[in-house]
Write an enzyme that holds these catalytic residues in place. Structure first.
Site, mmCIF file in Angstrom:
data_model
loop_
_atom_site.group_PDB
_atom_site.id
_atom_site.type_symbol
_atom_site.label_atom_id
_atom_site.label_comp_id
_atom_site.label_asym_id
_atom_site.label_seq_id
_atom_site.Cartn_x
_atom_site.Cartn_y
_atom_site.Cartn_z
ATOM 1 N N SER A 180 34.345 73.855 85.121
ATOM 2 C CA SER A 180 33.171 74.485 85.838
ATOM 3 C C SER A 180 33.569 74.465 87.297
ATOM 4 O O SER A 180 33.084 75.610 88.230
ATOM 5 C CB SER A 180 31.900 73.632 85.456
ATOM 6 O OG SER A 180 31.987 72.383 85.808
ATOM 7 N N HIS A 208 31.356 78.204 80.375
ATOM 8 C CA HIS A 208 31.803 79.235 81.146
ATOM 9 C C HIS A 208 32.687 80.153 80.430
ATOM 10 O O HIS A 208 33.440 81.105 80.918
ATOM 11 C CB HIS A 208 32.551 78.517 82.387
ATOM 12 C CG HIS A 208 31.525 77.823 83.287
ATOM 13 N ND1 HIS A 208 30.589 78.392 84.002
ATOM 14 C CD2 HIS A 208 31.042 76.623 83.303
ATOM 15 C CE1 HIS A 208 29.980 77.494 84.771
ATOM 16 N NE2 HIS A 208 30.382 76.401 84.258
ATOM 17 N N LYS A 239 24.510 81.010 81.288
ATOM 18 C CA LYS A 239 25.385 81.543 82.056
ATOM 19 C C LYS A 239 25.706 83.182 82.064
ATOM 20 O O LYS A 239 24.880 83.647 82.329
ATOM 21 C CB LYS A 239 26.499 80.763 82.176
ATOM 22 C CG LYS A 239 26.130 79.303 82.879
ATOM 23 C CD LYS A 239 27.027 78.261 82.590
ATOM 24 C CE LYS A 239 26.173 76.960 83.678
ATOM 25 N NZ LYS A 239 26.892 75.717 83.284
#
Ligand code: PLP
Length: 388
Positions: A180, A208, A239
């Site tokens: 990250s 991610h 996200k």
């Protein structure tokens, strides 16, 4: 003196170490541009990679869900808070990931915490990359299992740990798929091989990668062709999906066990209906609009090139500009905000001491001009405030 005087002492210490944290207030929603102090600035630090958080389809789905189910689930899923909407979302997630079943948690943090603690305990070993996300590290500590860490992506070190730990009842390897704070991708093919060879369970956090990597947006494990070799797939809806929540997917028995043992699933209220509705709309867009991923990749490469880095083999939207000292990162960040780019300093303990940085994150919806302008400012800032 009050016994609370330590509060000021701790805060003063953080300030003198340049590690004091404070929040900027946004008076707009999320987007490539955000409003701060009455000014529009380019937001180069959001995880809203595909721009879904502001998409009309998600807003409308949230409204529809609120109309039908209200705003709160009212209870934990195992009591009266299990809505058909939750089950639909879990079916969609399982089908998206190509797995038998999936389970939704209120946040990604809670998905990691509940899952790892449900899978390993005192008799077991959990092994993780040194740069794993804080939620994984906290989970490993809380689980009560023996916890070993290997240097970042060091496969020899991982194998050494596996060779010397046969006495444990169960062994769980857990890694971020995309790291990250560094934006690099875990060597999942090698990790899968080691897990199989040494009979360890493998859990991968696609926070991610989800929506971003792989032809269908299923993450780094799709990109690297190892999806069906991963026992526990974890991801977030917070996200690229532009919503909120975490999920785990895998075989049916895994999900059944989590429903029975994951404390962050059992002892918390079910996901709120509007978020749940919006997440379904997000999955639909992630499926139907692969060009968003393509644009995100192009934007990521544009930033890498503009900053003088080479193209990445797997271009994730996270591009760290490592500055070194916390004070330099803070000064650079203040300079950038003044110049029109929002890019906060990332400092210890989020990253190791001496590697304070600006963590650039790119969106599919940034224009080339916005990105080029911001990169120019970053380079100018680096010459003023120094880089490593
Ligand atoms: C952000 C993040 C999480 C936590 O997800 P939330 O949904 O924000 O709680 C977990 N793992 C990784 C790698 C992350 O970056």
């Amino acid at each position: 003196m009050s016994e609370l005087h330590f509060l000021n002492e701790e805060l003063d210490k953080l300030k003198s170490d340049d590690l004091y944290r404070s929040m900027r207030t946004l008076t707009s929603g999320q987007g490539p541009l955000v409003e701060i102090d009455g000014r529009l600035v380019v937001c180069l630090c959001s995880n809203n990679y595909l721009g879904l958080a502001e998409r009309k389809e998600l807003r409308l789905a949230a409204i529809e869900a609120a109309k039908k189910y209200g705003t709160g689930a009212g209870a934990s899923r195992l009591i009266s808070g299990n809505l058909s909407l939750h089950e639909e979302l879990e079916e969609e997630l399982a089908s998206f990931k190509g797995s038998e079943a999936a389970l939704v948690f209120p946040t990604g943090y809670m998905a990691n915490l509940g899952t790892i603690c449900a899978l390993v305990e005192k008799e077991d070993l959990v092994i993780g990359d040194r740069l794993n996300h804080a939620s994984i590290i906290d989970a490993c500590r809380l689980s009560g299992a023996t916890f070993r860490v290997y240097p970042h992506k060091d496969m020899e070190a991982l194998e050494r740990i596996l060779l010397r730990s046969r006495e444990f009842r169960r062994r769980l390897i857990v890694t971020d798929a995309v790291f990250s704070m560094d934006g690099d991708v875990a060597p999942l093919r090698e990790i899968v091989e080691l897990a199989v060879k040494h009979v360890a369970i493998l859990m991968v956090d696609e926070a991610h990668g989800m929506g971003v990597l792989g032809e269908n947006g299923r993450g780094a494990s799709e990109e690297l062709g190892v999806e069906d070799r991963i026992d526990v797939n974890m991801g977030t809806l917070s996200k690229a999906a532009g919503c909120h929540g975490g999920y785990v997917s895998g075989r049916r028995e895994l999900i059944e066990l989590l429903k029975n043992k994951a404390r962050t699933f059992i002892y918390t209220t079910g996901m709120s209906p509007p978020v749940c509705g919006a997440a379904m709309a997000a999955l639909q867009i992630i499926r139907d609009e692969p060009d968003l991923r393509q644009r995100l990749k192009e934007n990521s490469q544009l930033v890498r090139r503009s900053l003088g880095y080479g193209d990445a083999e797997i271009p994730t939207p996270i591009i760290p500009v490592v500055v070194g000292e916390a004070s330099a990162a803070t000064e650079l960040s203040a300079f950038l905000l003044e110049s029109g780019t929002m890019l906060p300093a990332i400092r210890p303990p989020t990253v190791p001491v001496g590697t304070s940085r600006l963590r650039v994150s790119v969106m599919a919806t940034h224009t080339r001009e916005q990105l080029k302008g911001a990169c120019k400012q970053i380079k100018e800032g680096l010459t003023r405030f120094g880089s490593l």
